[in-house]
Motif scaffolding. Sequence first.
Motif, PDB file in Angstrom:
ATOM      1  N   LEU A  29      36.929  39.844  42.006  1.00  0.00           N
ATOM      2  CA  LEU A  29      37.648  40.635  41.894  1.00  0.00           C
ATOM      3  C   LEU A  29      38.712  40.656  43.198  1.00  0.00           C
ATOM      4  N   MET A  30      38.842  39.699  44.086  1.00  0.00           N
ATOM      5  CA  MET A  30      40.226  39.771  45.168  1.00  0.00           C
ATOM      6  C   MET A  30      41.177  38.991  44.570  1.00  0.00           C
ATOM      7  N   ASN A  31      40.028  37.615  44.477  1.00  0.00           N
ATOM      8  CA  ASN A  31      41.307  36.642  42.824  1.00  0.00           C
ATOM      9  C   ASN A  31      42.769  36.842  42.092  1.00  0.00           C
ATOM     10  N   ALA A  32      41.653  38.051  40.895  1.00  0.00           N
ATOM     11  CA  ALA A  32      42.465  39.105  40.049  1.00  0.00           C
ATOM     12  C   ALA A  32      43.417  39.911  40.770  1.00  0.00           C
ATOM     13  N   ILE A  33      43.145  40.436  41.558  1.00  0.00           N
ATOM     14  CA  ILE A  33      44.217  41.417  42.164  1.00  0.00           C
ATOM     15  C   ILE A  33      45.019  40.603  42.903  1.00  0.00           C
ATOM     16  N   ALA A  34      45.127  39.605  43.841  1.00  0.00           N
ATOM     17  CA  ALA A  34      45.671  38.146  44.239  1.00  0.00           C
ATOM     18  C   ALA A  34      47.294  37.826  43.295  1.00  0.00           C
ATOM     19  N   ALA A  35      46.501  38.018  41.895  1.00  0.00           N
ATOM     20  CA  ALA A  35      47.474  37.404  40.739  1.00  0.00           C
ATOM     21  C   ALA A  35      48.160  38.198  40.829  1.00  0.00           C
ATOM     22  N   ARG A  36      48.368  39.280  41.383  1.00  0.00           N
ATOM     23  CA  ARG A  36      49.659  40.328  41.136  1.00  0.00           C
ATOM     24  C   ARG A  36      49.777  40.731  39.172  1.00  0.00           C
ATOM     25  N   THR A  37      48.436  40.949  38.704  1.00  0.00           N
ATOM     26  CA  THR A  37      48.666  41.257  37.439  1.00  0.00           C
ATOM     27  C   THR A  37      47.564  42.735  37.792  1.00  0.00           C
ATOM     28  N   SER A  38      47.647  43.237  35.707  1.00  0.00           N
ATOM     29  CA  SER A  38      47.285  44.333  35.770  1.00  0.00           C
ATOM     30  C   SER A  38      45.029  43.685  35.937  1.00  0.00           C
ATOM     31  N   ILE A  39      44.361  44.104  35.965  1.00  0.00           N
ATOM     32  CA  ILE A  39      43.229  44.437  36.115  1.00  0.00           C
ATOM     33  C   ILE A  39      41.981  44.887  35.309  1.00  0.00           C
ATOM     34  N   GLU A  40      42.245  44.605  34.686  1.00  0.00           N
ATOM     35  CA  GLU A  40      40.619  45.409  33.688  1.00  0.00           C
ATOM     36  C   GLU A  40      39.110  44.858  34.326  1.00  0.00           C
ATOM     37  N   VAL A  41      38.212  45.552  34.469  1.00  0.00           N
ATOM     38  CA  VAL A  41      36.916  45.280  35.002  1.00  0.00           C
ATOM     39  C   VAL A  41      35.575  46.293  33.561  1.00  0.00           C
ATOM     40  N   ASP A  42      35.302  45.206  33.107  1.00  0.00           N
ATOM     41  CA  ASP A  42      34.525  45.777  31.934  1.00  0.00           C
ATOM     42  C   ASP A  42      32.870  45.690  32.655  1.00  0.00           C
ATOM     43  N   LEU A  43      32.790  46.692  32.023  1.00  0.00           N
ATOM     44  CA  LEU A  43      30.938  46.715  33.547  1.00  0.00           C
ATOM     45  C   LEU A  43      30.441  47.425  32.093  1.00  0.00           C
ATOM     46  N   ALA A  44      30.589  46.753  30.970  1.00  0.00           N
ATOM     47  CA  ALA A  44      28.803  46.998  29.821  1.00  0.00           C
ATOM     48  C   ALA A  44      27.942  45.850  30.120  1.00  0.00           C
ATOM     49  N   LYS A  45      27.995  44.805  31.060  1.00  0.00           N
ATOM     50  CA  LYS A  45      26.837  43.758  30.984  1.00  0.00           C
ATOM     51  C   LYS A  45      25.986  43.954  32.594  1.00  0.00           C
ATOM     52  N   VAL A  46      26.917  45.090  33.046  1.00  0.00           N
ATOM     53  CA  VAL A  46      25.764  45.517  34.594  1.00  0.00           C
ATOM     54  C   VAL A  46      24.903  46.628  34.222  1.00  0.00           C
ATOM     55  N   THR A  47      23.494  45.221  34.268  1.00  0.00           N
ATOM     56  CA  THR A  47      22.502  46.145  34.510  1.00  0.00           C
ATOM     57  C   THR A  47      21.384  46.459  36.036  1.00  0.00           C
ATOM     58  N   GLU A  48      21.989  46.141  36.834  1.00  0.00           N
ATOM     59  CA  GLU A  48      21.658  46.797  37.929  1.00  0.00           C
ATOM     60  C   GLU A  48      23.053  47.249  38.752  1.00  0.00           C
ATOM     61  N   ILE A  49      23.319  48.182  39.776  1.00  0.00           N
ATOM     62  CA  ILE A  49      24.116  48.678  40.515  1.00  0.00           C
ATOM     63  C   ILE A  49      23.619  48.572  41.829  1.00  0.00           C
ATOM     64  N   ASP A  50      23.387  48.406  43.191  1.00  0.00           N
ATOM     65  CA  ASP A  50      23.385  49.584  43.959  1.00  0.00           C
ATOM     66  C   ASP A  50      24.686  50.246  44.894  1.00  0.00           C
ATOM     67  N   THR A  51      24.763  50.563  45.515  1.00  0.00           N
ATOM     68  CA  THR A  51      26.180  50.798  46.817  1.00  0.00           C
ATOM     69  C   THR A  51      27.267  50.079  47.913  1.00  0.00           C
ATOM     70  N   ALA A  52      26.081  48.513  47.661  1.00  0.00           N
ATOM     71  CA  ALA A  52      27.223  47.568  47.952  1.00  0.00           C
ATOM     72  C   ALA A  52      28.044  47.537  46.435  1.00  0.00           C
ATOM     73  N   GLY A  53      27.216  47.277  45.255  1.00  0.00           N
ATOM     74  CA  GLY A  53      28.198  47.367  44.315  1.00  0.00           C
ATOM     75  C   GLY A  53      29.356  48.145  43.990  1.00  0.00           C
ATOM     76  N   LEU A  54      29.216  49.744  44.305  1.00  0.00           N
ATOM     77  CA  LEU A  54      29.732  50.626  44.138  1.00  0.00           C
ATOM     78  C   LEU A  54      31.102  50.649  45.048  1.00  0.00           C
ATOM     79  N   GLN A  55      30.655  50.263  46.665  1.00  0.00           N
ATOM     80  CA  GLN A  55      31.860  49.894  47.488  1.00  0.00           C
ATOM     81  C   GLN A  55      32.877  49.011  46.921  1.00  0.00           C
ATOM     82  N   LEU A  56      32.424  47.869  46.261  1.00  0.00           N
ATOM     83  CA  LEU A  56      33.092  46.440  45.821  1.00  0.00           C
ATOM     84  C   LEU A  56      34.353  46.584  44.450  1.00  0.00           C
ATOM     85  N   LEU A  57      33.058  47.991  43.494  1.00  0.00           N
ATOM     86  CA  LEU A  57      34.385  48.785  43.305  1.00  0.00           C
ATOM     87  C   LEU A  57      34.987  49.490  43.918  1.00  0.00           C
TER      88      LEU A  57
END
Length: 109
Positions: A29-57
């Motif tokens: 994600l940070m590499n995508a942001i560093a590329a200075r373009t728009s970013i689309e995060v597709d969460l369709a195939k995330v099967t499990e997420i905890d607070t660490a995942g939410l913090q990352l988002l």
Amino acid sequence: MSNSNSKTNRFAPTGEMTIYTAAAHKEQLMNAIAARTSIEVDLAKVTEIDTAGLQLLALAKLEARRRELPLSFVGHSRAVLEAIDVCDMSSFFGDPVLIPSANAAEGVH
């Protein structure tokens, strides 16, 4: 992460977004942001997420905002929707979500 076109980076994690996978996802994600373009995060195939995942988002959203880059979350899986709801973060993320009907989610027509 892949480029769907020259102006948008698409990041589509699969499986877990948990404390065990957060470091790898953060780097992508940070590499995508560093590329200075728009970013689309597709969460369709995330099967499990905890607070660490939410913090990352949340980090990705805040960092993109700080750099004035468009970032959107799409395709929220049931696991992501439940985590956002349980943690009462809907208003923070503010992205429109499509909530599938129970029949569609189970493949019933």
